[in-house]
Design an enzyme around this catalytic site. Structure first.
Site, PDB file in Angstrom:
ATOM      1  N   GLU A 153       0.632  -1.193   0.188  1.00  0.00           N
ATOM      2  CA  GLU A 153      -0.256   0.143  -0.041  1.00  0.00           C
ATOM      3  C   GLU A 153       0.707   1.463   0.090  1.00  0.00           C
ATOM      4  OE1 GLU A 153      -3.025   0.196   3.273  1.00  0.00           O
ATOM      5  OE2 GLU A 153      -3.336   1.716   2.591  1.00  0.00           O
ATOM      6  N   GLU A 247     -11.716   1.879   5.153  1.00  0.00           N
ATOM      7  CA  GLU A 247     -11.030   1.709   6.076  1.00  0.00           C
ATOM      8  C   GLU A 247     -11.374   2.965   6.490  1.00  0.00           C
ATOM      9  OE1 GLU A 247      -6.208   0.907   6.654  1.00  0.00           O
ATOM     10  OE2 GLU A 247      -6.739   2.616   5.311  1.00  0.00           O
TER      11      GLU A 247
END
Ligand code: LER
Ligand code: MN
Length: 270
Positions: A153, A247
């Site tokens: 990420e 998220e």
């Protein structure tokens, strides 16, 4: 595309971008009641999770595991894969391997976010990327044994200086020995760093492996100023069939954030 929502089991992450905070049973029940396909779990460590308990909850609620985060290794221990101390880098790698094994048992990928660290002090960028590349080669191939991918990420500039933009990370991932690492494209980080997030998604194509479904202010999609339509159109165009996983901050409260997420998901992604 499939929907997912986050459950944090890490007290040190309080204030962070996770929706449910009251344990796996509570999070799974709430996620299932709203019709989510899956949960994304943020544990303190793989060994703190109970395989039978989680399997029971998934079966009972017809849920899947979308992914498992490794940021607990950073928040609890301050371990990273680019730490100047070789012993800490080793502990970081072991911690993440255990998450790969646990997640792999559920057919899910592990995520490398905060544990990538940064280049600072005596650690040059070249050195940090060498260590990160070695770790990703190992973790990518390890995930392959479970038939899963490993997720890397890119984070915004306030959280790492290694890769902030998707295309920069993609160009570098293609140079690795492993071809089993995919990008986790977090729309919150992309809103900060990309000139055009939709173009970035299109250009990364088959490398897009997971998406954090967050608005510009890290609230539920629809609660900030991100225009989600073109982003979902870009994901469709590249044939993305993975998760849009919330998220996000639990604001104004977890249930409202979750309801807003699933409403937005149904509006744009089904
Ligand atoms: C992890 O997925 C992430 O996005 C980081 O900002 C840590 O919260
Ligand atoms: Mn993220």
């Amino acid at each position: 595309m499939k929907s997912a929502i986050t459950i944090s089991l890490v007290p040190q992450a309080k204030g962070g971008p996770f929706v449910y905070w009251d344990g796996l049973a509570d999070g799974c029940a709430r996620a299932a009641a709203l019709g989510f396909d899956a949960v994304e779990i943020f544990p303190t460590a793989a060994h703190a999770l109970d395989i039978a308990e989680l399997q029971g909850l998934l079966d009972h609620h017809s849920l899947k595991v979308a992914a498992i985060g490794t940021g607990g290794g950073w928040l609890v221990h301050k371990w990273t894969l680019t730490h100047p101390d070789a012993a800490i880098r080793k502990q970081a790698r072991e911690f993440i391997r255990e998450v790969v094994d646990f997640a792999g048992g559920f057919g899910a990928p592990a995520i490398l976010g905060s544990m990538q660290g940064r280049s600072e002090g005596d650690v040059t960028r070249q050195q940090a990327l060498e260590w990160l590349g070695e770790a990703l080669d190992d973790l990518g191939e390890h995930a392959k044994r479970h038939g899963t991918v490993f997720l890397y990420e890119p984070l915004n500039r306030y959280e790492t200086n290694l890769f902030n933009r998707q295309q920069d990370a993609a160009d570098w991932l293609y140079l690795l020995k492993t071809q089993n690492v995919r990008l986790l494209c977090d729309l919150f980080h992309m809103n900060i760093e990309e000139a055009d997030p939709a173009t970035a998604l299109r250009s990364c194509g088959p490398l897009v492996g997971h998406v954090h479904f967050a608005d510009s202010n890290r609230r539920a999609i629809g609660m900030g100023h991100t225009e989600i339509g073109p982003l979902v159109a870009a994901l469709r165009a590249i044939g993305y069939k993975g998760y849009l996983s919330a998220e996000i901050l639990p604001l104004p409260d977890a249930d409202t954030a979750a309801q807003q997420t699933i409403a937005s998901f149904r509006k744009v992604a089904i």
